[in-house]
Enzyme design. Structure first.
Site, PDB file in Angstrom:
ATOM      1  N   GLY A   1       6.758  -0.192  -9.099  1.00 31.03           N
ATOM      2  CA  GLY A   1       5.980   0.878  -9.721  1.00 31.03           C
ATOM      3  C   GLY A   1       5.979   0.952 -11.231  1.00 31.03           C
ATOM      4  O   GLY A   1       5.236   1.755 -11.803  1.00 31.03           O
TER       5      GLY A   1
ATOM      6  N   PRO B   1       9.178  -5.078  -7.925  1.00 27.18           N
ATOM      7  CA  PRO B   1       8.110  -4.978  -8.925  1.00 27.18           C
ATOM      8  C   PRO B   1       6.918  -5.866  -8.565  1.00 27.18           C
ATOM      9  O   PRO B   1       7.092  -6.940  -8.000  1.00 27.18           O
ATOM     10  CB  PRO B   1       8.779  -5.483 -10.205  1.00 27.18           C
ATOM     11  CG  PRO B   1       9.827  -6.434  -9.721  1.00 27.18           C
ATOM     12  CD  PRO B   1      10.300  -5.912  -8.393  1.00 27.18           C
ATOM     13  N   GLY B   2       5.736  -5.398  -8.872  1.00 27.58           N
ATOM     14  CA  GLY B   2       4.539  -6.201  -8.652  1.00 27.58           C
ATOM     15  C   GLY B   2       3.740  -6.280  -9.940  1.00 27.58           C
ATOM     16  O   GLY B   2       3.806  -7.255 -10.686  1.00 27.58           O
ATOM     17  N   ARG B   3       3.028  -5.205 -10.206  1.00 31.80           N
ATOM     18  CA  ARG B   3       2.169  -5.143 -11.387  1.00 31.80           C
ATOM     19  C   ARG B   3       2.887  -5.571 -12.669  1.00 31.80           C
ATOM     20  O   ARG B   3       2.343  -6.313 -13.480  1.00 31.80           O
ATOM     21  CB  ARG B   3       1.700  -3.687 -11.549  1.00 31.80           C
ATOM     22  CG  ARG B   3       0.739  -3.443 -12.682  1.00 31.80           C
ATOM     23  CD  ARG B   3       0.646  -1.942 -12.981  1.00 31.80           C
ATOM     24  NE  ARG B   3       0.328  -1.164 -11.813  1.00 31.80           N
ATOM     25  CZ  ARG B   3      -0.898  -0.742 -11.493  1.00 31.80           C
ATOM     26  NH1 ARG B   3      -1.906  -1.002 -12.279  1.00 31.80           N
ATOM     27  NH2 ARG B   3      -1.109  -0.035 -10.409  1.00 31.80           N
TER      28      ARG B   3
ATOM     29  N   TYR C   1     -10.476   3.100  -9.818  1.00 31.03           N
ATOM     30  CA  TYR C   1      -9.512   4.031 -10.449  1.00 31.03           C
ATOM     31  C   TYR C   1      -9.905   4.447 -11.862  1.00 31.03           C
ATOM     32  O   TYR C   1      -9.037   4.868 -12.619  1.00 31.03           O
ATOM     33  CB  TYR C   1      -8.144   3.377 -10.655  1.00 31.03           C
ATOM     34  CG  TYR C   1      -7.503   2.612  -9.556  1.00 31.03           C
ATOM     35  CD1 TYR C   1      -7.466   3.080  -8.251  1.00 31.03           C
ATOM     36  CD2 TYR C   1      -6.825   1.438  -9.853  1.00 31.03           C
ATOM     37  CE1 TYR C   1      -6.795   2.364  -7.279  1.00 31.03           C
ATOM     38  CE2 TYR C   1      -6.153   0.726  -8.889  1.00 31.03           C
ATOM     39  CZ  TYR C   1      -6.143   1.193  -7.595  1.00 31.03           C
ATOM     40  OH  TYR C   1      -5.468   0.499  -6.646  1.00 31.03           O
TER      41      TYR C   1
ATOM     42  N   CYS D   1     -25.566  -5.124  -6.483  1.00 29.47           N
ATOM     43  CA  CYS D   1     -26.502  -4.011  -6.300  1.00 29.47           C
ATOM     44  C   CYS D   1     -25.773  -2.720  -5.952  1.00 29.47           C
ATOM     45  O   CYS D   1     -25.949  -2.163  -4.868  1.00 29.47           O
ATOM     46  CB  CYS D   1     -27.514  -4.356  -5.220  1.00 29.47           C
ATOM     47  SG  CYS D   1     -28.377  -5.874  -5.589  1.00 29.47           S
ATOM     48  N   GLU D   2     -24.922  -2.299  -6.844  1.00 29.04           N
ATOM     49  CA  GLU D   2     -24.175  -1.044  -6.705  1.00 29.04           C
ATOM     50  C   GLU D   2     -24.056  -0.483  -8.111  1.00 29.04           C
ATOM     51  O   GLU D   2     -23.647  -1.204  -9.023  1.00 29.04           O
ATOM     52  CB  GLU D   2     -22.730  -1.309  -6.220  1.00 29.04           C
ATOM     53  CG  GLU D   2     -22.595  -1.890  -4.835  1.00 29.04           C
ATOM     54  CD  GLU D   2     -22.634  -0.833  -3.751  1.00 29.04           C
ATOM     55  OE1 GLU D   2     -22.588   0.373  -4.066  1.00 29.04           O
ATOM     56  OE2 GLU D   2     -22.735  -1.233  -2.580  1.00 29.04           O
TER      57      GLU D   2
HETATM   58  C1  LIG Z   1       2.803  -1.702  -4.174  1.00 21.11           C
HETATM   59  C2  LIG Z   1       4.212  -1.729  -3.744  1.00 21.11           C
HETATM   60  C3  LIG Z   1       5.189  -2.199  -4.615  1.00 21.11           C
HETATM   61  C4  LIG Z   1       4.891  -2.698  -6.001  1.00 21.11           C
HETATM   62  O1  LIG Z   1       4.311  -1.741  -6.833  1.00 21.11           O
HETATM   63  P1  LIG Z   1       3.983  -2.122  -8.344  1.00 21.11           P
HETATM   64  O2  LIG Z   1       3.398  -0.895  -8.913  1.00 21.11           O
HETATM   65  O3  LIG Z   1       3.016  -3.250  -8.290  1.00 21.11           O
HETATM   66  O4  LIG Z   1       5.276  -2.509  -8.993  1.00 21.11           O
HETATM   67  C5  LIG Z   1       6.497  -2.217  -4.182  1.00 21.11           C
HETATM   68  N1  LIG Z   1       6.837  -1.800  -2.937  1.00 21.11           N
HETATM   69  C6  LIG Z   1       5.915  -1.332  -2.074  1.00 21.11           C
HETATM   70  C7  LIG Z   1       6.344  -0.900  -0.727  1.00 21.11           C
HETATM   71  C8  LIG Z   1       4.579  -1.298  -2.443  1.00 21.11           C
HETATM   72  O5  LIG Z   1       3.670  -0.846  -1.581  1.00 21.11           O
END
Ligand SMILES: *Cc1c(COP(=O)(O)O)cnc(C)c1O
Length: 394
Positions: free
Chosen positions: A239, A274-276, A316, A344-345
């Site tokens: 997150g 972490p992802g984003r 978003y 076409c949106e």
């Molecule tokens: C989306 C998600 C993440 C990663 O969130 P980021 O905002 O990309 O860091 C981690 N755990 C779970 C369960 C998620 O659904």
């Protein structure tokens, strides 16, 4: 170090001209910097030094095999939400034992495949899923290591569509009902409870929601232990936010300091997902201007990338920086425009009301010689991508 920068008036990725890549592969395309991915990973790896903790890359941020492989080579685990993602993680070389399976909608067939390959942990999000998983594990004659994801009901202070830790969100089990769910899990013979998980939202720019959520889960862990459960792991989720325009997200070091302080003495192994934060600033979407269409109210710049390539602006109201690949001169007058795709949106836009240097239509004949490229190519600084696959060029 900046991995994307102008050199001699042309945007480069790690020293390679984006226009040269465009000439080879055509537009639109995503271009990622392996250097930027590694730098992002190192921040987390340094951040957990001295802690009993591991990091699992949340693959939904970008599930491109080459991206996952970069993290896998550096020792990452993976946080997945489907068996499709699991297969990708395995194909990219991430060991099954380092995979955590999250998500609200796991099918029995998916749970079965996950248990067959022996993923490290399954984060269960409902009582119904506990029952299904117990049945599937029984069929296979195995015991599944699980955590239960709880919903701590804190406001992550982020966009409504990416907040996940409020009572009204579909994720996790309401923290007030968690003890019942753990009691059920304890009664089911084919499940082995190993811990608690949370994930309160995405693009968080404040540490306060983390602190509040950890305090709540910490109290819960005390109650669960008193109830006789063994809680060895605490999965903190992901997150952490990134910079799109003028956000001020916390540093990884500050984040880890808060986590370390609030979990001190808890005796849990920690997991971060972490992802984003790992991929969001490591890539660009490169697109060519098809034509410029002056309108009565505003000018539309129509490009060959669209909402199917980058859904965030229309989903978003997300902001992505837009820069011309060919650097504009400082004194160039700007025009106010919407950058839109060909779909076409009316929701098909990448940016609205931007003041950009005048952009010209690109040549329709893609040239394979860099020298003869006279097109204007724009880059939109890529960020979070939802379950999509992209071309990756190193
Ligand atoms: C989306 C998600 C993440 C990663 O969130 P980021 O905002 O990309 O860091 C981690 N755990 C779970 C369960 C998620 O659904």
């Amino acid at each position: 170090m900046s991995f994307f920068e102008y050199r001699n008036g042309a945007m480069h990725a790690e020293g390679v001209a984006l226009a040269a890549i465009a000439a080879q592969v055509g537009t639109p395309f995503y271009c990622y910097s392996a250097g930027a991915l590694r730098a992002g990973w190192r921040e987390f790896a340094d951040g957990i030094k001295g802690m009993n903790a591991s990091v699992c890359y949340a693959m939904k941020a970008n599930s491109n095999l080459a991206v996952i492989r970069v993290f896998g080579e550096m020792g990452a685990g993976a946080d997945i939400v489907s068996v499709g993602e699991m297969r990708r993680a395995l194909a990219a070389g991430i060991p099954a034992g380092r995979i955590i399976y999250s998500g609200v909608g796991k099918k029995a067939s998916e749970l079965m495949e996950a248990l067959q390959v022996k993923v490290g942990q399954i984060n269960v999000e409902s009582s119904a899923e506990l029952e299904t998983l117990n049945a599937v594990a029984g069929q296979l004659g195995v015991r599944a290591d699980i955590t239960i994801r709880v919903n701590p009901d804190v406001d992550a202070g982020t966009h409504a569509k990416i907040t996940t830790g409020r009572k009204e969100n579909k994720f996790g089990i309401d923290i007030d009902l968690a003890r019942e769910a753990f009691a059920l899990a304890g009664r089911l013979p084919n499940l082995k409870v190993v811990g608690v998980a949370m994930h309160i939202g995405s693009q968080l720019t404040s540490l306060e929601p983390y602190r509040a959520a950890i305090v709540r889960v910490r109290e819960l862990i005390g109650q669960l232990r008193a109830d006789g459960h063994r809680i060895d792991r605490f999965d903190i989720g992901g997150g952490l936010g990134i910079v799109y325009s003028n956000e001020k997200p916390p540093s990884i070091a500050d984040f880890m300091a808060v986590v370390a302080k609030e979990t001190a003495g808890l005796g849990c192994e920690l997991t971060f997902e972490p992802g984003r934060r790992l991929v969001g600033e490591a890539g660009v979407l490169v697109s060519e201007v098809i034509l410029v269409k002056p309108g009565a109210a505003k000018t539309f710049v129509i490009v060959d990338a669209a909402m199917n390539d980058l859904i965030r602006p229309t989903l978003y109201e997300a902001w992505h920086d837009i820069l011309p690949v060919k650097e504009a001169r400082q004194d160039t007058a700007t025009i106010r425009c919407d950058i839109v795709g060909p779909i076409c949106e009316s929701g098909d836009f990448l940016a609205q009301n931007r003041d950009l240097p005048p952009l010209a239509a690109g040549s329709t004949n893609l040239s394979f010689s860099t020298k003869s490229i006279k097109k204007e190519i724009k880059t939109s600084y890529f960020n979070f991508t939802l379950f999509k696959n992209f071309i990756l060029i190193f």
